[in-house]
Design a protein around this motif. Structure first.
Motif: not given
Length: 115
Positions: A57-80
């Motif tokens: 991202a830095k090399e290509t002039g981006k300001e954010f790294v983003r992702m998404d996942t299906t909502s409702g999985n607290d264990k996965l959210n905490n991992y992220y």
């Protein structure tokens, strides 16, 4: 790759308007479809992907790294969260035919790392 085996795969995009809507205008890299070979689970590949994505991202002039996942999985959210992502909320997704079927009509948790 690990020992000539596919250990993990993922996809990146530089555009994700159907999920991120107006925030898609922000210069970002989007991580999608992380899949780890079961023989390599527990190898912290998401953390490695995130580190690579931050550098790319830095090399290509981006300001954010983003992702998404299906909502409702607290264990996965905490991992992220442990991988450095901040919670950017839950959004309801429409039925746009351009979306993969598993996204249509659902809701997703958005995550982001500001560089």
């Amino acid at each position: 790759m690990a020992d000539d085996e596919i250990a993990c795969v993922f996809v990146i995009n530089y555009d994700d308007p159907l999920i991120w809507k107006e925030r898609n205008a922000d210069p970002s890299i989007y991580i999608h479809r992380i899949a780890t070979n079961p023989a390599f689970r527990g190898s912290s590949f998401v953390k490695q992907i995130v580190e690579w994505a931050k550098g790319h991202a830095k090399e290509t002039g981006k300001e954010f790294v983003r992702m998404d996942t299906t909502s409702g999985n607290d264990k996965l959210n905490n991992y992220y969260f442990n991988c450095g992502f901040a919670d950017k909320g839950i959004v309801k997704i429409g039925f746009d035919e351009e979306l993969p079927v598993h996204y249509r009509g659902g809701s997703v948790n958005l995550f982001e790392i500001k560089l």
